[in-house]
Design a protein around this motif. Sequence first.
Motif, PDB file in Angstrom:
ATOM      1  N   ASN A 161      24.568 -19.556 -36.039  1.00 54.09           N
ATOM      2  CA  ASN A 161      25.009 -19.973 -34.708  1.00 54.09           C
ATOM      3  C   ASN A 161      24.059 -19.379 -33.671  1.00 54.09           C
ATOM      4  N   ALA A 271      31.936 -20.625 -40.153  1.00 52.51           N
ATOM      5  CA  ALA A 271      32.012 -21.424 -38.925  1.00 52.51           C
ATOM      6  C   ALA A 271      32.890 -20.753 -37.873  1.00 52.51           C
ATOM      7  N   PRO A 285      26.553 -28.699 -41.470  1.00 49.38           N
ATOM      8  CA  PRO A 285      27.075 -28.817 -40.110  1.00 49.38           C
ATOM      9  C   PRO A 285      28.154 -29.871 -39.974  1.00 49.38           C
ATOM     10  N   SER A 286      27.993 -30.990 -40.659  1.00 48.87           N
ATOM     11  CA  SER A 286      29.003 -32.036 -40.585  1.00 48.87           C
ATOM     12  C   SER A 286      30.327 -31.553 -41.154  1.00 48.87           C
ATOM     13  N   THR A 288      31.444 -28.497 -41.302  1.00 51.64           N
ATOM     14  CA  THR A 288      32.034 -27.345 -40.616  1.00 51.64           C
ATOM     15  C   THR A 288      32.190 -27.535 -39.116  1.00 51.64           C
ATOM     16  N   ALA A 289      31.722 -28.639 -38.569  1.00 53.50           N
ATOM     17  CA  ALA A 289      31.695 -28.817 -37.112  1.00 53.50           C
ATOM     18  C   ALA A 289      33.076 -28.710 -36.484  1.00 53.50           C
ATOM     19  N   GLU A 290      34.064 -29.305 -37.128  1.00 55.14           N
ATOM     20  CA  GLU A 290      35.408 -29.293 -36.550  1.00 55.14           C
ATOM     21  C   GLU A 290      35.959 -27.874 -36.472  1.00 55.14           C
ATOM     22  N   ALA A 292      34.045 -25.113 -36.453  1.00 57.06           N
ATOM     23  CA  ALA A 292      33.178 -24.310 -35.588  1.00 57.06           C
ATOM     24  C   ALA A 292      33.523 -24.469 -34.116  1.00 57.06           C
ATOM     25  N   THR A 297      26.410 -23.473 -31.827  1.00 59.10           N
ATOM     26  CA  THR A 297      25.102 -24.126 -31.765  1.00 59.10           C
ATOM     27  C   THR A 297      24.423 -24.024 -33.120  1.00 59.10           C
ATOM     28  N   PHE A 298      24.412 -25.115 -33.863  1.00 64.19           N
ATOM     29  CA  PHE A 298      23.831 -25.111 -35.207  1.00 64.19           C
ATOM     30  C   PHE A 298      22.307 -25.036 -35.138  1.00 64.19           C
ATOM     31  N   LYS A 353      26.232 -36.912 -39.080  1.00 66.70           N
ATOM     32  CA  LYS A 353      25.362 -35.846 -38.577  1.00 66.70           C
ATOM     33  C   LYS A 353      24.367 -35.375 -39.640  1.00 66.70           C
ATOM     34  N   GLU A 366      22.108 -31.142 -34.916  1.00 67.56           N
ATOM     35  CA  GLU A 366      22.517 -30.130 -35.885  1.00 67.56           C
ATOM     36  C   GLU A 366      21.523 -29.964 -37.029  1.00 67.56           C
TER      37      GLU A 366
END
Length: 431
Positions: A161, A271, A285-286, A288-290, A292, A297-298, A353, A366
């Motif tokens: 991050n 995340a 990133p896809s 874990t995005a929700e 995170a 900021t990946f 993503k 990402e």
Amino acid sequence: MNLPQKGAAALAVAVLMLGTSACGGGGGASDAEEFTFWSMHKQDEPRAKMLGELAAAFTKDTGIKVNLVFQGRENLKKLQPTLVGGNVAADLVDGSQAGLLNLLQATGNAKDLSGLLKDRIPGEDKTVGDVIPDNYRQVIADAGKTYMIPTSVHTWQIYYNAAKLPEVAADPPKTFEELLALFDKSKAAGRAALAADGDIQGYVGKWLSQALIREFGPGNLAKALTDQSGAGFDDPRFLKAATYIERLAKGQYMIDGWDASKFPAIQQKWAQGQADFLFIGTYGPSETAEIAGPGFTFRSFPFPRTEGGFTSEEVSLFGFAVPAKARHAANAEKFIEYFMNKKWLERIPADEKVMSIRTDTSTPVEVADAKATLDSGVPLHLQMDGVRGMDDWNVKIFLPMAKDLFAGKVTAADFVAKLKTDTVNWWKVNG
């Protein structure tokens, strides 16, 4: 695959009814206006939604019915028993380059799709081959045949991050020594340095395979692994690579509970800020995005150099293959051509993503660092340096032993000695 979905895949069948159009198909009674597609995706994934929309549009435009089955990550293994004889269960499958190579192409069960490269993409003036970069065209070729048509590109990088670690973004580690120093800083600050879901052996095994490729260099590792005498394990570079992983274990950098976890618990903890770094494919990133959240900021950097000095980037392509005995192969190939249109391949970065195979589609922020690495001209290497016919060895011998090394249960020297013995014995049975 290296993609990580675990457990029994939920089976969902979406049968898209024959539209009013009557074109496409060709091939007579044995190639009726339909085909069956066993997908590696599960029904609740973004790709599944897109595939449903794609299949509906394809049926409307061509009149060819798509029997779409979301088998999950075990789709290729489920297909294996049906490949014997003339009643193969699916006309089209998707999967990773490594999976399609080892489970279909290497066993003589993949149809040669070389002809598709010259076919025009519906709605465009480009051919299928035009939108596949040359360096990836080499990856999908084997013994003069094209065994898959790729749609997305993945690589492995160490993610963090940047909002939390701006100093890493300003100067990411270039060598393994610098990486360990970075991990030491995390520990000194009272934080776990590294996260990994230990129930997925490939996640921890990837550390060793990357250290090996850094020491041997692309092409050389494959030669060492496929020497049935076991002499390749006597090369000092093998012990050197294992020693790097032993140092990771001794450094006690891992987040608590990593080796008793169930995916995706640990990557979710990363995340949430409970560990600083995660070594994962560019699908990370896809996934874990929700968890995170919007402030995350990946950013990422490639596996660092070791003393061996080799620099390369692993590339893993995902895409389509047609079984050699598919009864409706022509219809399946039409579907592949239809998918390669920019309209549909743009959905891969937009929805998931991750990187599309087409260079004229967008790059999600990402995975911008990973894309920059791949575009830098660095040599590419494949999973386990592209060895074929050793998937059973990888699953049953290499990965379990690599996990023990990563967990600090064995020394590097004992690991190499046992791996040599077990691999020589494996070759006696499978060589």
